[in-house]
Write a protein that holds these residues in place. Structure first.
Motif, PDB file in Angstrom:
ATOM      1  N   GLY A  25       0.839  -1.219   0.000  1.00  0.00           N
ATOM      2  CA  GLY A  25       0.000   0.000   0.000  1.00  0.00           C
ATOM      3  C   GLY A  25       0.856   1.244   0.000  1.00  0.00           C
ATOM      4  N   ALA A  26       1.903   1.222   0.821  1.00  0.00           N
ATOM      5  CA  ALA A  26       2.760   2.405   0.912  1.00  0.00           C
ATOM      6  C   ALA A  26       3.439   2.675  -0.420  1.00  0.00           C
ATOM      7  CB  ALA A  26       3.812   2.194   2.013  1.00  0.00           C
ATOM      8  N   VAL A  27       3.936   1.620  -1.063  1.00  0.00           N
ATOM      9  CA  VAL A  27       4.605   1.811  -2.349  1.00  0.00           C
ATOM     10  C   VAL A  27       3.625   2.397  -3.363  1.00  0.00           C
ATOM     11  CG1 VAL A  27       5.710   0.639  -4.283  1.00  0.00           C
ATOM     12  CG2 VAL A  27       6.270  -0.021  -1.945  1.00  0.00           C
ATOM     13  N   ASN A  28       2.429   1.788  -3.401  1.00  0.00           N
ATOM     14  CA  ASN A  28       1.447   2.273  -4.381  1.00  0.00           C
ATOM     15  C   ASN A  28       1.067   3.720  -4.142  1.00  0.00           C
ATOM     16  OD1 ASN A  28       0.771   0.583  -6.526  1.00  0.00           O
ATOM     17  ND2 ASN A  28      -0.150  -0.875  -5.084  1.00  0.00           N
ATOM     18  N   ARG A  29       0.854   4.092  -2.886  1.00  0.00           N
ATOM     19  CA  ARG A  29       0.507   5.489  -2.600  1.00  0.00           C
ATOM     20  C   ARG A  29       1.635   6.420  -3.047  1.00  0.00           C
ATOM     21  NH1 ARG A  29      -1.879   3.044   1.788  1.00  0.00           N
ATOM     22  NH2 ARG A  29      -0.045   3.278   3.111  1.00  0.00           N
ATOM     23  N   LEU A  30       2.877   5.971  -2.751  1.00  0.00           N
ATOM     24  CA  LEU A  30       4.012   6.806  -3.162  1.00  0.00           C
ATOM     25  C   LEU A  30       4.079   6.918  -4.687  1.00  0.00           C
ATOM     26  CD1 LEU A  30       6.370   8.458  -2.157  1.00  0.00           C
ATOM     27  CD2 LEU A  30       7.803   6.390  -2.308  1.00  0.00           C
TER      28      LEU A  30
END
Lengths: 797, 369
Positions: free
Chosen positions: B74-79
């Motif tokens: 999730g964090a990667v995608n948001r970034l």
């Protein structure tokens, strides 16, 4: 017809304002083309009384005159004329005046004596040939009066455009009659200044052959000369005409010759009766005979030209041969000269057709022939002859040898025309009171015989109006005299016409607008051309041999226009024409007329632009596109096909109706290649545009690069693609055409962009694949065409 | 300076909590200051399919223990979304800047790019205008042949044989034997469009209302005001109850439509063998408006057309009962009217096909480049 205002005033006994006069004549149907003020350049010349003449102290041939020119001071004028006499009046140009010819009078010293002006001869004033001494004036006018007012010289020449139907307006009397009707004021012949010596006895009516005053007169050609009047005057004195006569002739632009000849010309201009005077001493016989010319006969006319005659021509002859062309020009051998003593005056009616025929054959048009051709007053000869005799007797003197004679049948009953009041209203659209209608007709010389019972009148028309023949001719007279300006201009109800537009005109308009939208400019050159093959229609009497035929094609004329543009250094030329071409048909048939469309193109494809676009020149493909557009516009259902090194247009029945290709021309080195086309314009009605519902599904595209062997055409491939592709193949366009060394020898690679679409669904790749396979199989089987190897692409595409 | 540092500090992105991702944050913050080339490189370096750091980070999600995957992924995608947005924003800004820069340097007074424009001949436009006015009055367009017989051109139109009236029609004859038949005769080039009156009446019964445009021929050499062939337009109205008043009213209406509603018009008597009464219509000079100038020879008027009531002899020759029907006709010269309208001094300009002349009549105007 030249008309003198002053001469008309003499008829009407009233002053005429020249602008109003010109306007009036124009509105009566005799438009005035020009109004020329006469002797306006003599404005500054005055009447002067010479009170004293003394010899010049320093010059034997000069005299010094004391001149009264109306001012308080007397002027000293040095004069070289021998005829100057104290107590007489002369024209005088004061210091500051400019004479005709531009000479400006200045104060100057002549051999020590100051001269303050100039006493003038008639010639110095542009009034005749008399330059012998100064012009002694016989006038009561006070010194200081303007010469133009005293004489009177001031006049206007009106150039009147008389229609071929109104010969009566070719004389001052006829015009005065019209004005008299318009102004409702009477007119009569102007008085002759010096009274006639004797009364002219009544004309003696005789048969076709008689003797008058010793001259044998006869009519042998009654067809060409139905009437001939003659009279003999003995002992005339040939001299320059008196001023009043010379002035009237000069006012209308005629040269004065001598008193007798001038009298005949005067009568022609006044009464529209051409006359001729013969020197009896030079008449063989003496006789004057109107007859047909004999074969091989000739006559030398007054202009010194010997003219060969044919038996179609009516001539005047004496016992030895022809001495004049009847109604056209007299002969040199019998003309009146300074030595003439006895004259024979001829006053004839020559038939219009005969005079016209001779005039055209000889190419000799004169004041006389102009009048006879239009038809003079057949019964006006008596008045004219009497008038002429009176004038000659008043100027040249002479004694009547005999009563004048009149050969030819007597006057018939004047023709009668019936006029219905209902017809007047039907044609003119207004109700005119009957008394007004009658008044108009009477005012131009008609006589009325009322027949009240049946609402019509019998109108006897005057003999000077040969144009009044039918009822409608009288109605025109009524309308004309009522005044066209007095008719209302109210639009009344009408029924529209039942006809439709001519189909060829509709088609022409559509093609013309279409071609203009292709960037072409319309031209309208002359339809005449040099010969163009045996089928050219030849003209009998062309203006020049380069325009001796009717064109068979439009393109040669357009190429000439391109060359003319090149001559003007214009490089970009795009012209079209829609016009008629002509092809000779069999003998006794009308030539075939056809409407063609043609265009020529050369120069830049687009206007030059600083970004570099517009540098490419119009080429074959521009031509083909233009030709396709033109065929589409001009030939419903037409197609374009390759033929030779160009294209042809075929109509829906497969007939060749046009061609397009490069054109040969005499081009300057800088000119771009020239292309053109020409085709037949089809008048068939155009089909309205066909609407198709817009697609609601997406299309898919494929590009096929195909190797085409030499001789295989893109058209063949495209037809096969469409046939084998089936209904879902929507479009085929050409992407590129590549030639290169890496291709198999004798082939080229053409890339086709194919568009597929199903109307009801989105096509799947598999479906398109199978269509593509089918098409490739058909190409291989029918045309031996292979797909270009994938990965071998390179260069050019 | 300290103030600027403060501002920059406050804009710095919040740490995400994964060190490898956190160290990308300064690069995210640096995007708004990248130039276009650096931006392109940075996009590849971050999001590139093969070696982009975020691409690699996403790939590495699968290698993580299951319980970490969701949070890290999730964090990667948001970034990634934040990077994409920043790249897009920067790219847009750069485009706008570049567009602006392009225009700043350009001289907008340079000429625009045009296409060739075509045009109809000025005489055609005059003819069309005349025809349009008469269409509105119930007229249709008729045509006829240009090679005629002397019967149609002269005899049927009441020209007396061998009469001076023929002198106004200097005729060009065709070098061909006469056409036999009742209405045949010697072949010539029509000297006026009036023969089409006869043809129309022979073919169709009244009511007739037609205008007839076409080329006519005279044996006149070219000079500034004469040509061997020129256009004419004929009008013919035949019905019961048509009178001289209709003639005058219709033609005055025409003049007011064609020139202007206030143009002065006058009718004066004239002569044509095929009409009676005959008239000529003048309109006030279009150049001096009546005060007199060289063009109108000082009269203030210009001759526009000849007209008249159809002569009964013409009806007799075309099988129309002249007692029952009446009619009127007119003829005018579009070449002459074109010259008057545009002030063209020499009629030859209308024949020469000179591009420099023709392009003056292109709608909207065009100069030869």
């Amino acid at each position: 017809m030249n008309v003198s205002r002053r001469w008309l005033e003499a008829f009407l006994r009233r002053p005429l304002e020249v602008r109003e006069l010109a306007e009036r004549l124009t509105m009566l149907g005799a438009p005035v083309d020009a109004v020329v003020p006469l002797h306006a350049d003599l404005d500054e010349v005055l009447i002067a009384l010479v009170e004293e003449v003394r010899p010049h102290p320093n010059a034997e041939r000069l005299q010094v005159c004391v001149v009264n020119s109306g001012g308080a001071e007397r002027l000293n004028v040095v004069c070289g004329a021998a005829n100057v006499v104290a107590g007489r009046k002369y024209p005088f140009a004061p210091v500051g005046a400019t004479l005709p010819g531009g000479v400006r009078i200045e104060r100057r010293k002549l051999r020590g004596e100051t001269s303050e002006g100039m006493l003038c001869s008639a010639r110095e004033l542009g009034l005749g040939q008399d330059g012998e001494g100064i012009w002694e004036l016989d006038t009561d006018a006070a010194p200081g009066t303007r010469l133009v007012d005293a004489l009177p010289l001031a006049d206007h020449r009106l150039v009147v455009d008389v229609g071929p139907n109104r010969p009566d307006l070719l004389g001052h009397k006829g015009i005065a009659r019209e004005l008299s009707a318009a102004y409702s004021s009477p007119f009569r012949l102007p008085a002759i200044p010096s009274p006639p010596v004797t009364d002219v006895p009544p004309v003696r009516r005789v048969g076709g052959d008689t003797v008058v005053g010793g001259v044998h007169v006869a009519i042998e050609d009654l067809e060409g000369c139905p009437r001939l009047l003659g009279v003999v005057l003995r002992g005339v004195k040939i001299a320059p005409s008196p001023t009043w006569l010379a002035q009237r002739l000069e006012a209308v632009g005629l040269r004065t010759i001598n008193d007798v000849v001038d009298a005949t010309n005067y009568v022609m201009l006044e009464l529209n009766q051409p006359m001729h005077a013969y020197d009896i001493a030079r008449l063989r016989g003496p006789s004057v005979i109107a007859r047909r010319a004999r074969a091989g006969e000739s006559v030398t006319t007054l202009d010194g030209v010997e003219r060969a005659l044919t038996p179609e021509m009516t001539v005047i002859a004496d016992d030895a041969g022809a001495i004049g062309l009847a109604g056209i020009m007299g002969g040199a051998a019998t003309e009146v000269t300074g030595d003439t003593v006895d004259v024979f005056l001829e006053c004839a009616y020559f038939t219009p057709k005969g005079v016209r025929r001779t005039r055209r054959t000889l190419g000799l048009s004169t004041e006389a022939s102009y009048r006879f051709e239009r038809g003079i007053d057949r019964w006006g000869g008596v008045e004219a002859l009497r008038r002429c005799v009176e004038i000659i007797q008043a100027t040249a003197g002479g004694k009547l040898a005999d009563a004048p004679v009149d050969l030819g049948p007597g006057p018939p009953n004047p023709p009668r025309i019936f006029l219905r009041s209902s017809r007047v209203t039907q044609l003119l659209g207004i109700e005119l009171p009957w008394h007004a209608v009658e008044g108009y007709l009477v005012s131009v010389g008609a006589t009325l015989v009322p027949k009240p019972a049946d609402g019509r009148i019998a109108v006897e028309v005057p003999s000077w109006r040969p144009d009044l023949v039918r009822e409608v001719d009288l109605i025109e007279e009524v309308a004309r005299l009522h005044g066209y300006q007095n008719f209302p201009a109210e639009l009344r109800a009408f029924r529209p016409g039942l006809l439709d537009d001519a189909p060829i005109e509709r088609a022409t308009t559509e093609v013309r607008r279409g071609l203009a939208s292709q960037g072409l400019l319309e031209v309208m050159p002359l339809p005449t051309a040099p010969a163009d093959g045996p089928e050219s229609v030849q003209l009998l009497n062309p203006l020049s041999s380069s325009e001796g035929h009717l064109r068979r094609r439009l393109l040669p004329g357009l190429v000439r226009l391109v060359q003319r543009n090149w001559d003007n250094q214009v490089e970009n030329v795009r012209l079209f024409e829609i016009g008629t071409v002509f092809t000779a048909a069999g003998a006794g048939e009308r030539p075939l007329e056809e409407r063609h469309v043609a265009a020529v193109l050369t120069g830049g494809r687009e206007p030059a632009h600083w970004t570099g676009t517009g540098e490419s020149r119009i080429d074959l493909w521009d031509l083909k596109g233009q030709f396709e557009a033109a065929v589409g516009l001009a030939v419903p259902g037409g197609v374009v096909q390759v033929q030779g090194n160009g294209w042809i247009g075929l109509d829906s029945q497969g007939r060749t109706v046009g061609r397009a290709g490069p054109l040969e021309a005499d081009a300057p080195p800088w000119a771009a290649p020239l292309f053109g086309y020409e085709l037949v314009l089809d008048a068939a009605p155009r089909q309205p545009a066909h609407f198709e519902a817009l697609p609601s599904t997406p299309s898919s595209e494929r590009v096929l690069a195909l190797l085409l062997a030499e001789g295989t055409t893109v058209r063949q491939v495209e037809q096969l693609l469409r046939r084998s592709g089936g209904p879902l193949l929507e479009g085929v366009t050409i992407e590129s055409d590549y030639h290169g060394p890496e291709l198999p020898p004798g082939t080229r690679s053409v890339a086709f962009r194919l568009t597929f679409r199903a109307p009801d669904r989105t096509l799947r790749d598999a479906e398109i694949d199978s269509m593509e396979t089918r098409m490739l199989a058909a190409l291989a089987a029918e045309l031996g065409i292979q797909r270009r190897e994938a990965g071998a692409s390179g260069g050019g595409e | 300076l300290s103030c600027q540092i403060l501002v920059l500090a406050s804009l710095m992105s919040e740490p995400i909590g994964y060190p490898d991702l956190d160290k990308l944050l300064p690069r995210l913050d640096a995007i708004p200051s990248l130039g276009s080339e650096a931006l392109a490189a940075e996009i590849i370096s971050v999001l590139g399919r093969k070696s982009g750091v975020l691409t690699a980070a996403l790939r590495s999600v699968a290698t993580l223990p299951v319980e970490q995957r969701k949070a890290y992924g999730g964090a990667v995608n948001r970034l990634k979304v934040r990077f994409e947005e920043a790249f897009a924003r920067r790219s847009e800004t750069l485009d706008a800047e570049s567009r602006h820069r392009d225009l700043v340097g350009v001289d907008l007074s340079m000429p625009g790019r045009r296409r060739w424009t075509g045009a109809e001949h000025p005489v055609t436009r005059v003819v069309d205008e005349i025809v349009d006015i008469f269409r509105g009055l119930g007229f249709a367009v008729a045509v006829g042949p240009e090679v005629e017989t002397d019967w149609f051109n002269f005899t049927a139109l009441n020209f007396p044989a061998d009469h001076p009236a023929m002198d106004m029609h200097d005729t060009l004859y065709v070098d061909a034997p006469p056409v036999p038949g009742e209405q045949g005769g010697r072949l010539l080039l029509r000297t006026h469009t009036s023969p089409v009156q006869i043809r129309t009446l022979l073919e169709s019964p009244p009511p007739v209302r037609v205008v007839i445009p076409g080329l006519v021929y005279r044996n006149d050499p070219f000079d500034p005001s004469h040509a061997p062939a020129f256009s004419q337009i004929e009008g013919l109205a035949v019905d019961e109850g048509i009178s001289f008043v209709d003639l005058k009213a219709t033609l005055v209406h025409f003049a007011h439509r064609f020139f202007s509603p206030t143009t002065k018009v006058r009718f004066r008597p004239s002569f044509f063998p095929f009409t009676e009464p005959s008239a000529e219509m003048d309109v006030e000079c279009q150049l001096c408006h009546g005060s007199g100038c060289p063009a109108c020879k000082g009269t203030g008027w210009m001759e526009i057309l000849g007209c008249g009531m159809v002569h009964p002899a013409v009806f007799e020759h075309s099988g129309v009962d002249p007692e029952k029907y009446t009619g009127w006709a007119f003829g005018m010269g579009p070449h002459r009217i074109t010259m008057l309208r545009y002030g063209i001094p020499d009629i030859r300009l209308l024949y020469d096909g000179d591009m420099r002349f023709l392009e003056q009549f292109v709608p909207g105007g065009q100069k030869q480049p």
